[in-house]
Design an enzyme around this catalytic site. Sequence first.
Site, mmCIF file in Angstrom:
data_model
loop_
_atom_site.group_PDB
_atom_site.id
_atom_site.type_symbol
_atom_site.label_atom_id
_atom_site.label_comp_id
_atom_site.label_asym_id
_atom_site.label_seq_id
_atom_site.Cartn_x
_atom_site.Cartn_y
_atom_site.Cartn_z
ATOM 1 N N GLY A 24 6.964 4.791 8.308
ATOM 2 C CA GLY A 24 6.095 5.939 8.533
ATOM 3 C C GLY A 24 6.289 6.473 9.937
ATOM 4 O O GLY A 24 7.384 6.352 10.507
ATOM 5 N N SER A 25 5.230 7.026 10.514
ATOM 6 C CA SER A 25 5.350 7.657 11.826
ATOM 7 C C SER A 25 5.462 6.609 12.934
ATOM 8 O O SER A 25 4.948 5.493 12.811
ATOM 9 C CB SER A 25 4.136 8.542 12.085
ATOM 10 O OG SER A 25 2.961 7.758 12.067
ATOM 11 N N THR A 26 6.111 6.976 14.017
ATOM 12 C CA THR A 26 6.233 6.094 15.181
ATOM 13 C C THR A 26 4.846 5.773 15.733
ATOM 14 O O THR A 26 4.563 4.638 16.128
ATOM 15 C CB THR A 26 7.133 6.757 16.240
ATOM 16 O OG1 THR A 26 8.448 6.862 15.675
ATOM 17 C CG2 THR A 26 7.216 5.937 17.513
ATOM 18 N N GLU A 27 3.973 6.781 15.706
ATOM 19 C CA GLU A 27 2.600 6.602 16.193
ATOM 20 C C GLU A 27 1.902 5.442 15.459
ATOM 21 O O GLU A 27 1.341 4.535 16.079
ATOM 22 C CB GLU A 27 1.864 7.930 15.935
ATOM 23 C CG GLU A 27 0.454 7.992 16.385
ATOM 24 C CD GLU A 27 -0.271 9.194 15.747
ATOM 25 O OE1 GLU A 27 0.373 10.011 15.026
ATOM 26 O OE2 GLU A 27 -1.486 9.294 15.968
ATOM 27 N N LYS B 230 0.846 -1.194 0.000
ATOM 28 C CA LYS B 230 0.000 0.000 0.000
ATOM 29 C C LYS B 230 0.879 1.241 0.000
ATOM 30 O O LYS B 230 1.522 1.564 0.995
ATOM 31 C CB LYS B 230 -0.901 0.047 1.228
ATOM 32 C CG LYS B 230 -1.978 1.132 1.058
ATOM 33 C CD LYS B 230 -2.630 1.530 2.356
ATOM 34 C CE LYS B 230 -1.854 2.552 3.135
ATOM 35 N NZ LYS B 230 -1.671 3.848 2.438
ATOM 36 N N GLU C 139 10.272 0.973 10.257
ATOM 37 C CA GLU C 139 11.261 2.026 10.020
ATOM 38 C C GLU C 139 10.519 3.328 10.267
ATOM 39 O O GLU C 139 9.648 3.709 9.491
ATOM 40 C CB GLU C 139 11.768 1.902 8.579
ATOM 41 C CG GLU C 139 13.157 2.435 8.409
ATOM 42 C CD GLU C 139 13.137 3.844 7.900
ATOM 43 O OE1 GLU C 139 13.112 4.768 8.759
ATOM 44 O OE2 GLU C 139 13.138 4.024 6.684
ATOM 45 N N GLY D 101 3.395 3.168 13.576
ATOM 46 C CA GLY D 101 4.207 1.959 13.747
ATOM 47 C C GLY D 101 3.742 1.151 14.955
ATOM 48 O O GLY D 101 3.652 -0.081 14.906
HETATM 49 P P1 NAI Z 1 1.694 7.915 8.673
HETATM 50 O O1 NAI Z 1 2.585 7.109 9.550
HETATM 51 O O2 NAI Z 1 0.268 8.098 9.099
HETATM 52 O O3 NAI Z 1 1.645 7.248 7.201
HETATM 53 C C1 NAI Z 1 2.595 6.355 6.673
HETATM 54 C C2 NAI Z 1 1.877 5.194 5.988
HETATM 55 O O4 NAI Z 1 1.100 4.499 6.943
HETATM 56 C C3 NAI Z 1 0.892 5.632 4.892
HETATM 57 O O5 NAI Z 1 0.907 4.674 3.852
HETATM 58 C C4 NAI Z 1 -0.429 5.600 5.614
HETATM 59 O O6 NAI Z 1 -1.539 5.432 4.771
HETATM 60 C C5 NAI Z 1 -0.249 4.397 6.521
HETATM 61 N N1 NAI Z 1 -1.129 4.385 7.696
HETATM 62 C C6 NAI Z 1 -1.628 5.452 8.386
HETATM 63 N N2 NAI Z 1 -2.421 5.036 9.393
HETATM 64 C C7 NAI Z 1 -2.432 3.675 9.345
HETATM 65 C C8 NAI Z 1 -3.064 2.659 10.118
HETATM 66 N N3 NAI Z 1 -3.883 2.950 11.147
HETATM 67 N N4 NAI Z 1 -2.839 1.373 9.793
HETATM 68 C C9 NAI Z 1 -2.019 1.047 8.769
HETATM 69 N N5 NAI Z 1 -1.407 1.949 7.998
HETATM 70 C C10 NAI Z 1 -1.598 3.254 8.276
HETATM 71 O O7 NAI Z 1 2.375 9.308 8.425
HETATM 72 P P2 NAI Z 1 1.655 10.685 7.990
HETATM 73 O O8 NAI Z 1 0.380 10.867 8.747
HETATM 74 O O9 NAI Z 1 1.600 10.721 6.522
HETATM 75 O O10 NAI Z 1 2.717 11.732 8.499
HETATM 76 C C11 NAI Z 1 2.713 12.137 9.867
HETATM 77 C C12 NAI Z 1 4.118 12.280 10.367
HETATM 78 O O11 NAI Z 1 4.750 11.007 10.397
HETATM 79 C C13 NAI Z 1 5.029 13.131 9.525
HETATM 80 O O12 NAI Z 1 4.850 14.481 9.787
HETATM 81 C C14 NAI Z 1 6.369 12.617 9.936
HETATM 82 O O13 NAI Z 1 6.770 13.214 11.139
HETATM 83 C C15 NAI Z 1 6.131 11.147 10.165
HETATM 84 N N6 NAI Z 1 6.524 10.335 8.992
HETATM 85 C C16 NAI Z 1 7.695 9.653 9.036
HETATM 86 C C17 NAI Z 1 8.130 8.950 7.944
HETATM 87 C C18 NAI Z 1 9.397 8.193 7.954
HETATM 88 O O14 NAI Z 1 9.955 7.927 6.901
HETATM 89 N N7 NAI Z 1 9.894 7.783 9.084
HETATM 90 C C19 NAI Z 1 7.377 8.944 6.676
HETATM 91 C C20 NAI Z 1 6.127 9.643 6.753
HETATM 92 C C21 NAI Z 1 5.752 10.314 7.871
#
Ligand code: NAI
Length: 481
Positions: A230-233, A177, A253, A235
């Site tokens: 993605g985000s730690t939250e 996804k 990661e 994760g």
């Molecule tokens: P996110 O962690 O919500 O999204 C990353 C991925 O996870 C996306 O594909 C999203 O659709 C998916 N996702 C979101 N909620 C989910 C759930 N409940 N179950 C399964 N998959 C889910 O990140 P977001 O909201 O786009 O960005 C928020 C913050 O997270 C950013 O401001 C940044 O600080 C951090 N982030 C860190 C990243 C990294 O590479 N470590 C990448 C993206 C965001």
Amino acid sequence: MTVKPGKLFINNEWVDAQSGKRFDLINPATEAKLTDVAEADKADVDVAVRAARRAFESGPWHTMSARDRGRIMMKAANLLDKYKDEFAELETLNNGKPIGETKNVDLPLSIQCLEYYAGLADKIHGDTIPVDGNFFNYTVREPAGVVGQIIPWNFPLLMAAWKLGPALSTGCTVVMKPAEQTPLTALRLAEVFQEAGLPAGVLNMLPGFGPTAGAAIARHPDVDKVAFTGSTEVGKIVMEMAAQTNLKRVSLELGGKAPNIIFADSDLDAAVNGIMRGIFFNQGEVCCAGSRLFVEEKIHDQLLSKLQASVEKLVVGNPLDPKTQMGAQVSEEQFRKILGYIETGKQQGAKVVTGGAPAANKGYFIKPTVFSNVKDEMRIAQEEIFGPVVCAMSFKDTDDLVKRANNTVYGLSAGIWTRDIGKAHRLARDIKAGTIWVNCYNCFDAASPFGGFKQSGFGRELGKYALELYTQVKSVWVALD
Ligand code: NAI
Ligand code: MG
């Protein structure tokens, strides 16, 4: 470039979502609609997982010769190279990052990653182990099975390559996804794999949202492993969902708040370049961004004025212009989040050296921002901003510096700038992070592992290390008498 509307890619076919739903994609540089794509949810994930399971259990992928698997992957890498200009433009339109970076960083690294894992396919093997007694004992590395992969929007194509490379190389089948903001290059990559001859069901690409499609993957009882960036939250949520259903294996990661440390004995011009590369590359939307800048006190003011002069020369603007150095933030949500942190920084008493405001009237552009007078406990020094905002702090004593550098829940990366080789290695030892860059920053190679300590996650992507994520070890005992 006209951007085609997108569909879901399931079992080598392009299909609509079962719900019929679609969602819009925005060009973050213009705020205009770019195109729309089908929106997968649980029902589509179920179909994709069934296809991936069939492909894993009875399809030819993990049973074909490893060398043939490598050949198909190499063909995909070559096709990606052939279409690289189209991919670079598509990525820039969807993400807002400068075309110079998509052409010179995202594309070459993605191609290199697929090539690396194509070449690794026939080099994955176990050991023979000298056990006690009259036995022959050996291990086999078997593919993990059906793998769910959830990726973010900051490096949409590269994150797809990092995940698909090792998963496909080991013989796994995949349901991926992409992030809802940026699914276009991942969809195009699926088409490239189709053209390269990947068997049906081995790769399924499902654009959709996190709480629906993403959660359906993380919860699915027939997914053997989930890899998340993605985000730690989120994760933490993914890990919980995996635990509550079938205890699927998890690798994460996550975020970062990396220290970039400048000693007085460093080459200050090189350090300034490294600071800029560390925080303004990809608009600061980088998990390993050097967002906490520690500067040795005696050069603090001198370094900051050098930095300010360089930052104010950065070309921010139209991402399609080859001269542009910083483009747009990915989305309105991210744009507002970053501006919110800039306000918080000002309110908590940090000083804006330069930037600190939007950079245009239209599009999600933010001026490259440097804060000084930052205190360790301020929110801007603790939380991941994920934008072009660097927080400068000064230090005197190295032991104290190490404690402060480690005073974060994250541990993804760190930069160290010094000409003292002993000091560099000592800090490389003492800083709790998965990657340490000495007199350089944001260096990547498909052969070198990447991943976090602490709440930056666990598991290592890239290199041979990623094979651990996608294989399981079987130990076979054979009695010899
Ligand atoms: P996110 O962690 O919500 O999204 C990353 C991925 O996870 C996306 O594909 C999203 O659709 C998916 N996702 C979101 N909620 C989910 C759930 N409940 N179950 C399964 N998959 C889910 O990140 P977001 O909201 O786009 O960005 C928020 C913050 O997270 C950013 O401001 C940044 O600080 C951090 N982030 C860190 C990243 C990294 O590479 N470590 C990448 C993206 C965001
Ligand atoms: Mg989110």
